[in-house]
Design a protein around this motif. Structure first.
Motif, short mmCIF file in Angstrom:
data_model
loop_
_atom_site.label_atom_id
_atom_site.label_comp_id
_atom_site.label_asym_id
_atom_site.label_seq_id
_atom_site.Cartn_x
_atom_site.Cartn_y
_atom_site.Cartn_z
N GLU A 171 12.05 -28.69 -19.43
CA GLU A 171 11.77 -30.11 -19.37
C GLU A 171 11.39 -30.59 -20.77
OE1 GLU A 171 9.22 -32.69 -16.29
OE2 GLU A 171 7.99 -31.43 -17.62
N GLN A 173 9.60 -32.66 -23.28
CA GLN A 173 8.42 -33.50 -23.40
C GLN A 173 8.57 -34.50 -24.55
OE1 GLN A 173 5.65 -32.93 -21.10
NE2 GLN A 173 7.39 -31.84 -20.21
N SER A 174 9.15 -34.03 -25.64
CA SER A 174 9.26 -34.87 -26.84
C SER A 174 10.47 -34.43 -27.66
CB SER A 174 7.99 -34.75 -27.69
OG SER A 174 8.13 -35.42 -28.91
N PRO A 282 15.64 -37.49 -18.27
CA PRO A 282 14.50 -38.23 -18.84
C PRO A 282 13.76 -37.42 -19.89
CG PRO A 282 14.52 -38.37 -16.43
CD PRO A 282 15.53 -37.33 -16.81
N ARG A 284 9.95 -37.71 -22.11
CA ARG A 284 8.69 -38.47 -22.14
C ARG A 284 8.55 -39.30 -23.41
NH1 ARG A 284 3.83 -34.89 -19.38
NH2 ARG A 284 4.91 -34.47 -17.41
N GLU A 285 9.00 -38.75 -24.54
CA GLU A 285 8.88 -39.48 -25.80
C GLU A 285 10.06 -39.16 -26.70
OE1 GLU A 285 5.17 -39.99 -28.64
OE2 GLU A 285 6.34 -38.22 -29.26
N THR A 331 10.51 -44.55 -28.21
CA THR A 331 10.62 -44.89 -26.80
C THR A 331 9.76 -43.94 -25.99
OG1 THR A 331 12.53 -43.45 -26.38
CG2 THR A 331 12.98 -45.70 -27.12
N ALA A 332 9.07 -44.47 -25.00
CA ALA A 332 8.27 -43.66 -24.08
C ALA A 332 8.96 -43.65 -22.73
CB ALA A 332 6.86 -44.24 -23.96
N ASP A 333 8.93 -42.50 -22.07
CA ASP A 333 9.58 -42.35 -20.77
C ASP A 333 11.05 -42.78 -20.84
OD1 ASP A 333 7.24 -41.40 -19.50
OD2 ASP A 333 6.52 -43.46 -19.26
N GLN A 334 11.76 -42.23 -21.80
CA GLN A 334 13.17 -42.53 -21.99
C GLN A 334 13.97 -42.03 -20.79
OE1 GLN A 334 15.00 -44.16 -24.46
NE2 GLN A 334 16.72 -43.83 -23.08
N GLN A 335 14.73 -42.91 -20.16
CA GLN A 335 15.56 -42.56 -19.02
C GLN A 335 16.99 -42.23 -19.46
OE1 GLN A 335 14.17 -42.23 -15.84
NE2 GLN A 335 12.38 -42.42 -17.17
#
Length: 346
Positions: A171, A173-174, A282, A284-285, A331-335
């Motif tokens: 996953e 995270q950044s 997605p 997160r950052e 961008t935060a929580d990039q989809q």
């Protein structure tokens, strides 16, 4: 165009005469000036006039009698380097010109092939943002490879060859991309840093994909890997495709995290006008920084965002290029979708 135009000028003029001589008609029926009338039984119906960029380009090349290698040489004499493979892809519709150098080549092709000005350029759709992305297939909350980059079936084939791990094991995270543009306006280096977390036990490797820009027959190269080491690498030079395996420093248990860092040396494809990333899952950052050489700074810069599978911006935002000759987006929580920076040189 250079020495090629005089040699074929008679032929090219004849092409123009045929286009307006009445042998082809743009009337409703498209039947040689017969309007909507149908030809008598037994007479074959002429093929439809080419309408798309690839169709028009292919028809013009066939009419000119020029080989792709002769066209490539003629473009090179005008200072534009386009490979025979790229020309073949253009005429077959496998790709379309997008970069500044490629668009200049299209203008020169119109002249070389005896076409009217904008006959080809007017048929080009909006450019697709270029980017580098990391994915191993569909994640539970993400997109499949073909949804992110339609037509890139070869990537899936290489994943199979490398027995790439299932999607979703790591996953993100950044992600932090630093893209460097030199004084010649060419993007030449990408520094990438990712913070990832294991969603299952026993994660030992990660597969990454990088693709050279259009018109380049060499692959990007990954160097300076940290917190992992470079494993198997597969290159597809005709497509500028690189798929590489990163072997983690240690196996990750569920919930463990690590930082991956490496550099990508980018083949020369002429002046660069944008950089973007495709997100299949997605994040997160996401931080993107574009660093310009102080000797060559664009006159305008903007951020763009696009929904998955579209070629239309859903959001644009002007960006300030500061004294450091750089611009960035956060961008935060990039989809899933696309985000990047584009700029204009003049």
């Amino acid at each position: 165009m250079g020495s090629q135009q005089p040699q074929h000028s008679g032929r090219l003029r004849l092409v123009g005469q045929r286009e307006h001589s009445g042998e082809r008609s743009s009337g409703p029926g498209g039947q040689g000036g017969q309007g909507g009338e149908q030809p008598p039984p037994g007479i074959p119906v002429p093929p439809a006039l080419p309408s798309g960029f690839a169709d028009v380009l292919n028809a013009a090349i066939e009419t000119s009698g020029l080989s792709l290698d002769r066209i490539r040489a003629a473009l090179a004499k005008q200072g534009v380097r386009i490979s025979v493979t790229t020309l073949s892809y253009w005429r077959r519709g496998r790709s379309q010109p997008e970069r500044a150098t490629s668009l200049r080549a299209v203008h020169l092709l119109e002249e070389l092939l005896g076409l009217r000005h904008t006959a080809l350029t007017s048929l080009l759709g909006p450019p697709r943002p270029r980017g580098r992305w990391v994915t191993q297939g569909p994640a539970p909350d993400g997109l499949r490879v073909e949804q992110v980059w339609p037509g890139e079936a070869e990537i899936a084939e290489v994943f199979t060859e490398l027995d790439a791990p299932p999607a979703g094991q790591l996953e993100r995270q950044s992600i932090h991309d630093s893209y460097y543009v030199d004084a010649s306006r060419r993007g030449h280096l990408l520094r990438m840093r990712q913070v990832v977390r294991a969603t299952v036990d026993g994660v030992t490797r990660h597969v990454v994909v990088h693709k050279a820009d259009e018109g380049v027959d060499t692959c990007p190269e990954i160097t300076s890997v940290r917190h992992a080491r470079l494993g198997r690498v597969r290159r597809r030079p005709l497509n500028g495709l690189l798929v590489a395996e990163l072997l983690l420093d240690r196996p990750l248990a569920l919930g463990d995290s690590t930082v991956l860092e490496y550099e990508v040396h980018i083949p020369d494809s002429g002046p660069t006008i944008d950089y973007g990333r495709f997100f299949p899952t997605p994040v997160r950052e996401y931080v993107l920084q574009v660093h310009f050489d102080p000797a060559s700074v664009p006159v305008q810069c903007e951020r763009f965002d696009r929904a998955p599978g579209t070629e239309v911006d859903r959001h644009r935002e002007p960006l300030w290029i500061g004294a450091s000759a750089s611009a960035h987006v956060l961008t935060a929580d990039q989809q899933p979708g696309q985000v990047g920076i584009r700029w204009q040189w003049e």
